[in-house]
Design an enzyme around this catalytic site. Structure first.
Site, PDB file in Angstrom:
ATOM      1  CG  HIS A 101      80.120 -19.161  16.221  1.00  0.00           C
ATOM      2  ND1 HIS A 101      79.390 -18.949  17.358  1.00  0.00           N
ATOM      3  CD2 HIS A 101      79.663 -20.323  15.692  1.00  0.00           C
ATOM      4  CE1 HIS A 101      78.525 -19.948  17.518  1.00  0.00           C
ATOM      5  NE2 HIS A 101      78.671 -20.793  16.525  1.00  0.00           N
ATOM      6  CG  ASP A 104      80.215 -15.464  17.688  1.00  0.00           C
ATOM      7  OD1 ASP A 104      79.242 -15.487  16.932  1.00  0.00           O
ATOM      8  OD2 ASP A 104      80.572 -16.440  18.399  1.00  0.00           O
TER       9      ASP A 104
END
Ligand code: XUL
Ligand code: CO
Length: 436
Positions: A101, A104
């Site tokens: 993501h 992240d």
């Protein structure tokens, strides 16, 4: 160069008799099965969020896991160290793909522009590490569910201002996924759902979700991003009612909003079971409708009702999953992404390796078993026999849509009671055991 897993050497295939827990017993990447190598069939990916950012926190307490790449203090330094650690992990484990993501890989800053700048810095590093190691990006995605601005959803938020934020974030995440040569892009609903209809206009929210996805399709063309779009169904958690609840529900949504040609599904095992389906059911539904794209490989717990995201170890599950995936022609852009996390007490770096090694071995066994099942045609023959009546002139007439009620009645008046046949479930279950 600094190493983050100094005690771990490259994981090798040593065969079923090895007593080395840091070796593969079944996953032999170059071994051919049905004309392709295991690596080509299984296309394993490590997920960034659980594996590197998950620290074992739950509703009752913060994380228990301390990582050496997570401790330098300055957020961008942590982001860089984590990226180095991640590529060391991918390489030592021997997986060819990763997934992430946006949030992240780089922490959010105060403004979108600042956040995007941070992403550019980290993406440049990831691109270099991909080049150095040969590891590729299976898919990228957006986290539009953790920040408080998304508490009432992203694309389905009651406010167009929040909708625009989500869209801007997806725009950037698609750009960086393209920059990293990503083979796909996932849309998981996150907080796209509702808690109560007393405050929710469901129809309008779904119209908005479709509008967001149409914008993504348009932008994909505009930037010439060639990756495959996937929707990942999940029925509950975080919201009480998630809109993309299962494969059938996603299919109806994609059909209604004319998005079917642009999307496939990313099926997650634990999401299937939360929806009251087996993992295999969801895969089969996708294969039957030409929408199987990729898989988030994990498992739930029989006794717990939430998304425990455990590493897959059940050979029945991996065998049946691979049986369906192979019947569907295997992965093209997709793969097996371990959307799974080690337990709160598994605090050592070795635990990350044990978890992935076990899961990869479980799928390698599943692949080998499924290939044997396909070769023997045991179940194919049983199914064919069970439906043989449909190959008679009478059955074919119905299937071709040329029959009517009067003809059905005439057939029964002439032929009387149908002859019943056993479903043979127990025998077939016994035969399945021969492959496990
Ligand atoms: C959440 C989940 C996500 C998606 C990507 O349950 O599975 O991690 O896979 O957003
Ligand atoms: Co997932």
């Amino acid at each position: 160069m600094k190493t983050f897993f100094p005690n771990i050497k490259k994981i090798k295939y040593e065969g079923p008799d090895t007593s080395n827990p840091l070796a593969f017993k079944h996953y032999n990447p170059r071994q051919k099965v049905m004309g392709k190598t295991m690596a080509e069939h299984l296309r394993f990916a490590v997920c960034y969020w659980h594996t590197f950012k998950g620290l074992g926190g739950d509703q009752f307490g913060p994380g228990t896991i301390i990582r050496n790449y997570n401790s330098s203090g300055e957020p961008m330094q942590i982001a860089e160290d984590t990226m180095h650690a991640a590529f060391e992990f991918f390489t030592k484990l021997g997986v060819n793909f990763w997934c992430f993501h946006d949030r992240d890989i780089a922490p959010e800053a105060d403004t979108l522009a600042e956040t995007n700048k941070r992403l550019d810095t980290i993406v440049a590093l990831a691109k270099k590490l991909q080049k150095d190691t040969g590891v590729e990006l299976l898919w990228g995605t957006t986290n539009a569910f953790s920040h408080r601005r998304f508490m009432a959803g992203a694309g389905t938020n009651p406010s167009p201002h929040v909708f625009a934020y989500a869209a801007s974030q997806i725009k950037k995440a698609m750009e960086i996924t393209k920059e990293l040569g990503g083979q796909g892009y996932v849309f998981w609903g996150g907080r796209e759902g509702y808690e109560t209809l007393l405050n929710t206009d469901m129809k309008r929210e779904l119209d908005h979700l479709a509008a967001l996805l149409h914008m993504a399709v348009d932008y994909k063309k505009q930037i010439r991003f060639k990756g495959q779009f996937y929707i990942e169904p999940k029925p509950k958690e975080p919201t009480k009612h998630q809109y993309d609840s299962d494969a059938g529900n996603c299919y109806a949504f994609l059909q209604k909003y004319n998005l079917l040609k642009d999307f496939k599904l990313n099926i997650e095992a634990n999401h299937a079971t939360l929806a009251g389906h087996t993992f295999q059911h969801e895969l089969q539904y996708c294969v039957d409708n030409g929408i199987l794209g990729s898989v988030d490989a994990n498992r739930g717990d029989l006794f717990l009702g939430w998304d425990t995201d455990q590493f897959p170890t059940d050979i029945y599950d991996t065998t049946l999953a691979m049986y369906i995936i192979l019947q569907g022609g295997g992965f093209t852009t997709g793969g097996l992404n371990f959307d799974a996390h080690v337990r709160r007490q598994s605090i050592d770096p070795e635990d990350l390796f044990y978890a992935h090694i076990g899961a990869m071995d479980a799928f390698a066994r599943g692949l080998k078993n499924a290939a044997k099942m396909l070769k023997d045609k045991t179940f194919e023959k049983a199914i064919k026999k069970r439906y043989a009546g449909w190959n008679t002139p009478f059955g074919s007439k119905i299937e071709s849509g040329k029959a009517d009620f009067a003809q059905m009645e005439q057939y029964i008046l002439k032929n009387g009671e149908p002859k019943l046949q056993s479903g043979r479930q127990e025998l077939l279950e016994n035969l399945l055991n021969d492959y496990i």
